[in-house]
Design an enzyme around this catalytic site. Structure first.
Site, PDB file in Angstrom:
ATOM      1  N   LEU A  86      46.551  20.014  25.543  1.00 28.00           N
ATOM      2  CA  LEU A  86      47.175  19.163  24.543  1.00 28.00           C
ATOM      3  C   LEU A  86      48.666  18.978  24.805  1.00 28.00           C
ATOM      4  O   LEU A  86      49.372  19.913  25.166  1.00 28.00           O
ATOM      5  CB  LEU A  86      47.004  19.760  23.140  1.00 28.00           C
ATOM      6  CG  LEU A  86      45.583  20.074  22.675  1.00 28.00           C
ATOM      7  CD1 LEU A  86      45.606  20.461  21.207  1.00 28.00           C
ATOM      8  CD2 LEU A  86      44.660  18.897  22.912  1.00 28.00           C
ATOM      9  N   GLU A 108      51.933  17.975  22.636  1.00 29.21           N
ATOM     10  CA  GLU A 108      52.379  17.746  21.267  1.00 29.21           C
ATOM     11  C   GLU A 108      52.866  16.311  21.154  1.00 29.21           C
ATOM     12  O   GLU A 108      53.588  15.800  22.007  1.00 29.21           O
ATOM     13  CB  GLU A 108      53.468  18.733  20.876  1.00 29.21           C
ATOM     14  CG  GLU A 108      52.935  20.159  20.789  1.00 29.21           C
ATOM     15  CD  GLU A 108      53.856  21.086  20.014  1.00 29.21           C
ATOM     16  OE1 GLU A 108      54.436  20.656  19.005  1.00 29.21           O
ATOM     17  OE2 GLU A 108      53.982  22.252  20.431  1.00 29.21           O
ATOM     18  N   LYS A 117      44.824  26.245  33.120  1.00 26.45           N
ATOM     19  CA  LYS A 117      45.799  25.864  32.094  1.00 26.45           C
ATOM     20  C   LYS A 117      47.191  26.367  32.455  1.00 26.45           C
ATOM     21  O   LYS A 117      48.177  25.609  32.401  1.00 26.45           O
ATOM     22  CB  LYS A 117      45.371  26.415  30.739  1.00 26.45           C
ATOM     23  CG  LYS A 117      46.409  26.224  29.625  1.00 26.45           C
ATOM     24  CD  LYS A 117      46.714  24.763  29.373  1.00 26.45           C
ATOM     25  CE  LYS A 117      47.865  24.569  28.383  1.00 26.45           C
ATOM     26  NZ  LYS A 117      47.588  25.084  27.052  1.00 26.45           N
ATOM     27  N   ASN A 157      50.553  24.136  33.432  1.00 27.82           N
ATOM     28  CA  ASN A 157      51.838  24.253  32.746  1.00 27.82           C
ATOM     29  C   ASN A 157      52.940  24.704  33.699  1.00 27.82           C
ATOM     30  O   ASN A 157      54.089  24.256  33.603  1.00 27.82           O
ATOM     31  CB  ASN A 157      51.723  25.222  31.569  1.00 27.82           C
ATOM     32  CG  ASN A 157      51.147  24.546  30.337  1.00 27.82           C
ATOM     33  OD1 ASN A 157      50.928  23.344  30.319  1.00 27.82           O
ATOM     34  ND2 ASN A 157      50.900  25.322  29.299  1.00 27.82           N
ATOM     35  N   PHE A 174      57.693  13.517  34.313  1.00 25.36           N
ATOM     36  CA  PHE A 174      58.352  14.832  34.284  1.00 25.36           C
ATOM     37  C   PHE A 174      59.517  14.917  35.273  1.00 25.36           C
ATOM     38  O   PHE A 174      59.832  15.990  35.763  1.00 25.36           O
ATOM     39  CB  PHE A 174      57.343  15.963  34.521  1.00 25.36           C
ATOM     40  CG  PHE A 174      56.421  16.196  33.353  1.00 25.36           C
ATOM     41  CD1 PHE A 174      56.706  17.169  32.422  1.00 25.36           C
ATOM     42  CD2 PHE A 174      55.293  15.413  33.170  1.00 25.36           C
ATOM     43  CE1 PHE A 174      55.874  17.382  31.325  1.00 25.36           C
ATOM     44  CE2 PHE A 174      54.452  15.602  32.081  1.00 25.36           C
ATOM     45  CZ  PHE A 174      54.745  16.584  31.153  1.00 25.36           C
ATOM     46  N   GLY A 182      60.994  23.175  26.302  1.00 24.64           N
ATOM     47  CA  GLY A 182      60.895  24.224  25.286  1.00 24.64           C
ATOM     48  C   GLY A 182      59.514  24.197  24.679  1.00 24.64           C
ATOM     49  O   GLY A 182      58.541  23.830  25.337  1.00 24.64           O
ATOM     50  N   CYS A 209      54.535  26.493  24.443  1.00 24.86           N
ATOM     51  CA  CYS A 209      53.603  26.648  25.564  1.00 24.86           C
ATOM     52  C   CYS A 209      54.289  26.931  26.896  1.00 24.86           C
ATOM     53  O   CYS A 209      54.155  28.027  27.436  1.00 24.86           O
ATOM     54  CB  CYS A 209      52.718  25.405  25.680  1.00 24.86           C
ATOM     55  SG  CYS A 209      51.574  25.192  24.305  1.00 24.86           S
TER      56      CYS A 209
END
Length: 446
Positions: free
Chosen positions: A154, A156, A213, A217, A258, A266, A269
Site C-alpha cells: 500500500l 498512503e 515487501k 521498500n 522516486f 518518512g 514503513c
C-alpha cells in the site's frame, strides 16, 4: 465468505473495508476501544482518500463490523492478520509483540471453534522466518489451519486503490503441497474480485513472500536516497538536481519515479522496514549484504538536518526569535500520518533552537495538536505566513504548491522560501521578489 481482520490500524481497516466492498462478511478486531467505536460508526480514525466512503458503505449495508472481542471471529474461514510491527525501542529489529499477542488470542478461538481448511493470512511486514514460526505454532496448539503470507504494497494516499486494484498479488505458501494448493484456491476465491482485473498473482514460498515487501521498500528508499546524495553534489557544484533527475528518468532502465530530491522519506514503513531488514540480516549472519542500507538511512537523515542548516544559514547562523512558517506536517500529501515526518523533524528542531515556528497542514493538524501541543499552528498557508521571515515548504500538498507568490508575499515580513520538496517553479517565485532555495537545485539568488 466470513472473514476476519485482526488489527484495524491503517492497513487492517482499509483491508477490512475493501474485503466488505468485494462482498464478504467481515469482522475487524482491535484492542483500541476508541478506534473500534469510531470504525463501528463508520467514522475513519485516519485520513485516506476514498476510505470514508468505503467504510461507511460496508458498515451501513451490514457487511462490515468491528469489535474488541476476539471471540467474534469464530466461524470465519480466513483470518487476515495486519497488526503493527514497529521498530523496537532497544534497536533496529521489528517488535513482534503485537503480532504474537494477536496470534495467542486468535489461536485460542480457533481451537475452540475449528473451521475445516481455515487460513491465517499474514499482511503485516515481518522478519523472514516469521510465517514458518507461526505455522509451527498452529500445530503446537492443535489448530488445523494453514498460514499464508500475503504482503501488502500500500501507498498512503492510494491505499484503497492499491487494495482493490493492486499491481501484483503475492501468496507465500507452506512446503506441504496439498495444504498450499488448498490455501491458494481459497485465497483465489477471497480475491476473485481483485484478480478479475488481470494483475499478476505470484505464488512463492514463505521466505520469498516475507522478503519481497522489505526488499521493495528498501529499493524505493535506496532510490530516494540516491537522488538526495546526488543533490548534495549538485549543491557543491552548482548543478540542478531536478534537471539531472529528469535526464536520468528518460532511461527506461531507471525511470522517473522516486527521483525527486528533497528532505527525504518518512512515515511508518520505509524507515523502520529498512532498519528491521538490516537487523534480520545480522541475525542470519549476512549483515554485510545490507550494509549499504545504513548509508541510505544516513543520507535520509542528513537531508532533514540540511533543511535546518539552510534556515540557520539564511539567518546568519541562528534562528532564535525568527518567525518561520512551515507548510506541511504529514510525512507526505494525501495523508495525516505524522510518523517519522521530515516536516515535523525540521519544525521541532527549529522550535528547540528558539525559532518562532508556525505549522499548517490541510489534514494533519488534529494529530499535531495531540502529539505536539507546544507547536503553534495555523488553519491555512496564508495565516501561517503572516509576518514570517522565512517560509519552508516541507510537504507538497497541492494547497501549497499552487500558492501565488505575490499573494503570499503580501503577508510575509521577508520573501524567503526554502522548497524542501522541489515542488515549486524557482523562476516564478524569484520573479515575484522571493529568495528561493531548493534542495540541490540551481538558483539565481542563493
Amino acid at each position: 465468505m466470513k472473514l476476519s481482520v485482526i488489527g484495524c490500524g491503517y492497513l487492517g481497516a482499509v483491508h477490512a473495508a475493501s474485503m466488505a466492498e468485494l462482498g464478504h462478511e467481515v469482522v475487524g478486531v482491535d484492542v483500541d476501544v476508541d478506534r473500534v467505536e469510531r470504525l463501528s460508526r463508520g467514522e475513519p480514525p485516519f485520513y485516506e482518500p476514498g476510505f470514508a466512503e468505503l467504510l461507511w458503505r460496508g458498515v451501513d449495508e451490514g457487511r462490515l463490523r468491528f469489535t474488541t472481542d476476539m471471540g467474534d471471529v469464530a466461524g470465519a474461514r480466513v483470518h487476515f492478520v495486519g497488526v503493527g510491527t514497529p521498530q523496537r525501542e532497544s534497536g533496529y529489529a521489528a517488535d513482534l509483540s503485537h503480532l504474537d499477542a494477536a496470534m495467542t488470542s486468535l489461536l485460542a478461538v480457533m481451537a475452540d471453534h475449528p473451521v475445516p481448511g481455515a487460513l491465517v493470512v499474514g499482511k503485516s511486514t515481518v522478519p523472514v522466518g516469521t510465517a514458518a514460526r507461526l505455522q509451527e505454532w498452529c500445530g503446537s496448539e492443535g489448530v488445523a489451519a494453514t498460514v499464508v503470507w500475503n504482503p501488502e504494497f500500500l501507498r498512503e494516499g492510494f491505499a484503497v486503490q492499491d487494495t482493490l486494484t493492486p499491481d501484483r498479488v503475492v501468496y507465500g505458501l507452506p512446503e506441504d503441497r496439498a495444504a498450499g494448493e488448498a490455501a491458494r484456491d481459497l485465497l483465489d476465491e477471497v480475491y476473485a474480485g481483485v484478480l478479475s482485473h488481470g494483475m499478476p498473482r505470484l505464488v512463492t514460498n514463505y521466505q520469498t513472500a516475507e522478503l519481497v515487501k522489505v526488499a521493495a521498500n528498501s529499493f524505493l528508499a535506496t532510490k530516494i536516497s540516491f537522488i538526495n546524495a546526488i543533490a548534495e553534489l549538485c549543491e557543491a557544484t552548482g548543478a540542478d538536481v531536478t534537471r539531472l533527475a529528469e535526464a536520468l528518468g528518460h532511461d527506461e532502465r531507471i525511470g522517473p519515479k522516486f527521483l525527486r530530491a528533497g528532505v527525504g522519506f518518512g512515515g511508518g514503513c520505509l524507515p523502520k522496514d529498512i532498519r528491521a531488514f538490516m537487523a534480520r540480516a545480522g541475525e542470519l549472519g549476512v549483515d554485510q549484504a545490507l550494509t549499504f542500507l545504513r548509508e541510505v538511512d544516513a543520507i535520509n537523515q542528513r537531508r532533514r538536518q540540511h533543511a535546518v542548516a539552510l534556515a540557520e544559514r539564511h539567518f546568519g547562523g541562528s534562528v532564535r526569535d525568527r518567525r518561520v512558517a512551515i507548510l506541511g506536517a504529514a510525512f507526505k500529501p494525501d495523508s495525516d500520518d505524522l510518523r517519522d515526518s521530515p516536516a515535523l523533524y525540521v519544525a521541532t528542531r527549529l522550535v528547540g533552537q528558539g525559532a518562532d515556528v508556525v505549522v499548517t497542514d490541510p489534514i494533519a493538524l488534529p494529530g499535531l495538536h495531540a502529539r505536539y501541543p507546544h507547536i503553534q499552528t495555523a488553519p491555512n498557508a496564508r495565516a501561517a505566513c503572516v509576518d514570517a521571515e522565512m517560509v519552508m515548504l516541507l510537504t507538497e500538498w497541492t494547497d501549497f504548491t499552487g500558492l501565488e507568490p505575490d499573494q503570499l508575499g503580501s503577508v510575509v515580513k521577508e520573501r524567503a522560501i526554502i522548497d524542501g520538496r522541489n515542488a515549486l517553479d524557482p523562476a516564478r517565485w524569484e520573479a515575484a521578489g522571493w529568495s528561493y532555495r531548493g534542495m540541490g537545485r540551481a538558483s539565481t539568488t542563493w
